[in-house]
Every structure is written in C-alpha cells, then in structure tokens.
Design a protein around this motif. Structure first.
Motif, PDB file in Angstrom:
ATOM      1  N   PHE A 139       3.068 -17.328  23.402  1.00 14.20           N
ATOM      2  CA  PHE A 139       3.086 -15.931  23.830  1.00 14.20           C
ATOM      3  C   PHE A 139       4.006 -15.699  25.029  1.00 14.20           C
ATOM      4  O   PHE A 139       4.565 -14.614  25.186  1.00 14.20           O
ATOM      5  N   ASP A 140       4.177 -16.701  25.885  1.00 12.84           N
ATOM      6  CA  ASP A 140       4.975 -16.548  27.100  1.00 12.84           C
ATOM      7  C   ASP A 140       6.435 -16.957  26.919  1.00 12.84           C
ATOM      8  O   ASP A 140       7.158 -17.121  27.906  1.00 12.84           O
ATOM      9  N   ASP A 141       6.882 -17.131  25.690  1.00 12.06           N
ATOM     10  CA  ASP A 141       8.275 -17.515  25.452  1.00 12.06           C
ATOM     11  C   ASP A 141       9.224 -16.457  26.031  1.00 12.06           C
ATOM     12  O   ASP A 141       8.998 -15.257  25.862  1.00 12.06           O
ATOM     13  N   PRO A 142      10.295 -16.877  26.726  1.00 12.93           N
ATOM     14  CA  PRO A 142      11.218 -15.923  27.359  1.00 12.93           C
ATOM     15  C   PRO A 142      11.857 -14.935  26.387  1.00 12.93           C
ATOM     16  O   PRO A 142      12.244 -13.837  26.789  1.00 12.93           O
ATOM     17  N   ARG A 143      11.977 -15.310  25.119  1.00 12.10           N
ATOM     18  CA  ARG A 143      12.626 -14.408  24.167  1.00 12.10           C
ATOM     19  C   ARG A 143      11.833 -13.112  23.955  1.00 12.10           C
ATOM     20  O   ARG A 143      12.347 -12.151  23.384  1.00 12.10           O
ATOM     21  N   TYR A 144      10.564 -13.081  24.413  1.00  9.96           N
ATOM     22  CA  TYR A 144       9.727 -11.903  24.210  1.00  9.96           C
ATOM     23  C   TYR A 144       9.762 -10.924  25.378  1.00  9.96           C
ATOM     24  O   TYR A 144       9.081  -9.892  25.334  1.00  9.96           O
ATOM     25  N   GLU A 145      10.495 -11.248  26.420  1.00 10.65           N
ATOM     26  CA  GLU A 145      10.470 -10.395  27.612  1.00 10.65           C
ATOM     27  C   GLU A 145      10.862  -8.953  27.294  1.00 10.65           C
ATOM     28  O   GLU A 145      10.220  -8.004  27.747  1.00 10.65           O
ATOM     29  N   GLY A 146      11.918  -8.770  26.525  1.00  9.07           N
ATOM     30  CA  GLY A 146      12.367  -7.424  26.180  1.00  9.07           C
ATOM     31  C   GLY A 146      11.360  -6.673  25.341  1.00  9.07           C
ATOM     32  O   GLY A 146      11.095  -5.488  25.562  1.00  9.07           O
ATOM     33  N   LEU A 147      10.768  -7.351  24.354  1.00  4.99           N
ATOM     34  CA  LEU A 147       9.793  -6.701  23.473  1.00  4.99           C
ATOM     35  C   LEU A 147       8.533  -6.338  24.236  1.00  4.99           C
ATOM     36  O   LEU A 147       7.931  -5.286  24.006  1.00  4.99           O
ATOM     37  N   LYS A 148       8.114  -7.201  25.160  1.00  4.03           N
ATOM     38  CA  LYS A 148       6.934  -6.891  25.966  1.00  4.03           C
ATOM     39  C   LYS A 148       7.183  -5.679  26.857  1.00  4.03           C
ATOM     40  O   LYS A 148       6.290  -4.852  27.070  1.00  4.03           O
ATOM     41  N   ALA A 149       8.396  -5.589  27.383  1.00  4.76           N
ATOM     42  CA  ALA A 149       8.712  -4.475  28.277  1.00  4.76           C
ATOM     43  C   ALA A 149       8.921  -3.176  27.509  1.00  4.76           C
ATOM     44  O   ALA A 149       8.593  -2.091  28.019  1.00  4.76           O
ATOM     45  N   ARG A 150       9.435  -3.273  26.266  1.00  7.30           N
ATOM     46  CA  ARG A 150       9.744  -2.070  25.486  1.00  7.30           C
ATOM     47  C   ARG A 150       9.263  -2.238  24.043  1.00  7.30           C
ATOM     48  O   ARG A 150      10.074  -2.347  23.116  1.00  7.30           O
ATOM     49  N   PRO A 151       7.956  -2.264  23.827  1.00  4.48           N
ATOM     50  CA  PRO A 151       7.472  -2.356  22.447  1.00  4.48           C
ATOM     51  C   PRO A 151       7.768  -1.058  21.695  1.00  4.48           C
ATOM     52  O   PRO A 151       7.951  -0.003  22.320  1.00  4.48           O
ATOM     53  N   PRO A 152       7.811  -1.106  20.381  1.00  2.00           N
ATOM     54  CA  PRO A 152       8.035   0.110  19.602  1.00  2.00           C
ATOM     55  C   PRO A 152       6.961   1.154  19.905  1.00  2.00           C
ATOM     56  O   PRO A 152       5.820   0.811  20.238  1.00  2.00           O
ATOM     57  N   GLU A 153       7.321   2.397  19.791  1.00  2.00           N
ATOM     58  CA  GLU A 153       6.382   3.488  20.021  1.00  2.00           C
ATOM     59  C   GLU A 153       5.185   3.319  19.088  1.00  2.00           C
ATOM     60  O   GLU A 153       5.319   3.066  17.900  1.00  2.00           O
ATOM     61  N   GLY A 154       3.993   3.414  19.669  1.00  2.00           N
ATOM     62  CA  GLY A 154       2.780   3.275  18.883  1.00  2.00           C
ATOM     63  C   GLY A 154       2.276   1.854  18.772  1.00  2.00           C
ATOM     64  O   GLY A 154       1.257   1.616  18.111  1.00  2.00           O
ATOM     65  N   CYS A 155       2.948   0.891  19.407  1.00  2.00           N
ATOM     66  CA  CYS A 155       2.545  -0.521  19.335  1.00  2.00           C
ATOM     67  C   CYS A 155       2.152  -1.042  20.711  1.00  2.00           C
ATOM     68  O   CYS A 155       2.733  -0.647  21.721  1.00  2.00           O
ATOM     69  N   VAL A 156       1.173  -1.927  20.723  1.00  2.00           N
ATOM     70  CA  VAL A 156       0.710  -2.562  21.952  1.00  2.00           C
ATOM     71  C   VAL A 156       0.844  -4.065  21.788  1.00  2.00           C
ATOM     72  O   VAL A 156       0.397  -4.632  20.784  1.00  2.00           O
ATOM     73  N   VAL A 157       1.461  -4.717  22.771  1.00  4.51           N
ATOM     74  CA  VAL A 157       1.647  -6.164  22.731  1.00  4.51           C
ATOM     75  C   VAL A 157       0.319  -6.856  22.989  1.00  4.51           C
ATOM     76  O   VAL A 157      -0.457  -6.448  23.853  1.00  4.51           O
ATOM     77  N   GLU A 158       0.058  -7.932  22.231  1.00 10.81           N
ATOM     78  CA  GLU A 158      -1.201  -8.656  22.368  1.00 10.81           C
ATOM     79  C   GLU A 158      -1.000 -10.123  22.018  1.00 10.81           C
ATOM     80  O   GLU A 158      -0.190 -10.467  21.149  1.00 10.81           O
ATOM     81  N   ASP A 159      -1.723 -10.989  22.712  1.00 11.37           N
ATOM     82  CA  ASP A 159      -1.728 -12.413  22.398  1.00 11.37           C
ATOM     83  C   ASP A 159      -2.655 -12.620  21.202  1.00 11.37           C
ATOM     84  O   ASP A 159      -3.857 -12.393  21.283  1.00 11.37           O
ATOM     85  N   VAL A 160      -2.096 -13.064  20.085  1.00  6.57           N
ATOM     86  CA  VAL A 160      -2.872 -13.279  18.866  1.00  6.57           C
ATOM     87  C   VAL A 160      -2.880 -14.771  18.563  1.00  6.57           C
ATOM     88  O   VAL A 160      -1.965 -15.302  17.946  1.00  6.57           O
TER      89      VAL A 160
END
Length: 219
Positions: free
Chosen positions: A110-131
C-alpha cells in the motif's frame, strides 16, 4: 484406482469419522460453542418482518427487523460482535464497486511510491483504502451500467497515473449470479475482462486481439 477400491476407502473414512463423533458426543465433550455463532433467518408473512435467531451454544438471541440483513446484524450485536450492514444503494446513475491494484506476480504494498499521485488525486467518487495490503479504491462512479463505470474509471487512472487496475475484488471467479448488468455477476465478468486485459499483453496478445477473440467466439 478402481471404483470398488474408491468405495471401500470412502466407507472406511466415513466409519472412522463417525466413530470419532460418537466418542465425543458420548463423553459429553461436544459443544456447539466450538462451532461459533449460528444464525437462522425467517420471514414472518403475517407481521411483515424478518426474524433472526442466533445461537452460540450457551444462549439464544432473537431479533426482528424490516430486512434480513438488519435482523442478522442486530443478533450479532446482541452477542457483542461487530455487525456488518450493507451500504444503501448508490444514487441513480452511479455504480458502486471496488478496484484493487494487484499486479500479476507482484506485491507492491500500500505504501509503494508509485501510488503517491493516486492517493493525492483519486478519481472523483473514489476513496483510497488499504485492501489486504494492496492499494484499493472504493468507488461510486457515474455510469449507465456497472462495466461502463468501471471501464471509464480504469481509463482515467491509467491515463493520469499509469496504473492498470485489474482487480474488482472477486475471489471466487467460478461462482455466478444472474442479477443483471449492475450486480455481482457483472462484477465477476468485469474481473475476468480486466484480468484478460492485464495478462493478454504479457503473452503477446494486444487489446485488438482480445476484442477480436470475444467477437469471434461469441458470434
């Protein structure tokens, strides 16, 4: 192995298991508590309510509610357990689903650096979560049908963040539910299509090849 041998082996194993069960019951050691909480739900046509009865081997609790899910949740809470209630249906014109980035043969975390952008700007209507250690998105997105909403969300994520979201959280792909274009069955179909979109190119099949395959095979 012959059918006769198979039958004999099955009979032996069944007899052994029954002997073990008799020994436990006869000694008074059998207790339903070891099996955990069991809940039975029944609809009362006269009263128009659902009644759930829970039994953990020590006590029994009965609760009634307008829906089977709510009655079951009330029983769980009566035993001091956390109850899960289904979310209300999404607003008209929106579809609810979960997307997980679970790349084939990898476990980026979940903490991989490649996700920094997606965590900061998820698509409208989506919430980031550790699954389960993977990056996931719980989404309620616009779309006439479920697959429309999933496809557009995946396109947006791939265009903006370079990630192919190929998992809808379906674990038992062989199961099936004929519940329309926006239900669990549609999620299973979406999962299969996303898996093909990820795995096909690794084998040398492009998107056009996959589309042609579907059109040819399905007629």
């Amino acid at each position: 192995m012959s059918e006769a041998v198979d039958a004999a082996q099955f009979a032996f194993e069944l007899g052994w298991r029954l002997r073990g069960l008799e020994a436990v019951v006869g000694s008074g050691g059998w207790r339903r508590r070891a099996m955990g909480l069991s809940v039975r739900v029944q609809y009362d046509e006269g009263g128009g309510l659902w009644t759930a009865v829970g039994d953990d081997g020590d006590r029994r609790e009965r609760r009634s509610a307008d829906t089977a899910d709510e009655a079951t949740a009330l029983v769980y809470e009566a035993f001091g357990l956390t109850a899960s209630r289904p979310l209300p249906p999404p607003a008209p014109g929106r579809q609810r689903f979960t997307l997980i980035h679970c790349p084939l043969g990898e476990h980026p975390g979940f903490d991989d650096p490649r996700y920094e952008g997606l965590k900061a700007r998820p698509p409208e209507g989506c919430v980031v979560e550790d699954v389960g250690g993977y990056l996931g998105l719980r989404c309620a997105r616009p779309g006439a049908r479920l697959l429309d909403a999933v496809a557009e969300t995946c396109r947006e994520i791939r265009a903006e963040h370079g990630l192919l979201m190929a998992d809808l959280g379906i674990e038992k792909l062989w199961e099936w539910s004929q519940d329309g274009t926006d239900g669990w069955g549609a999620e299973i179909v979406g999962q299969l299509l996303l898996m093909a979109a990820e795995r096909g190119p690794k084998l040398g099949y492009g998107t056009d090849d996959l589309v042609r395959f579907l059109r040819t095979a399905a007629g």
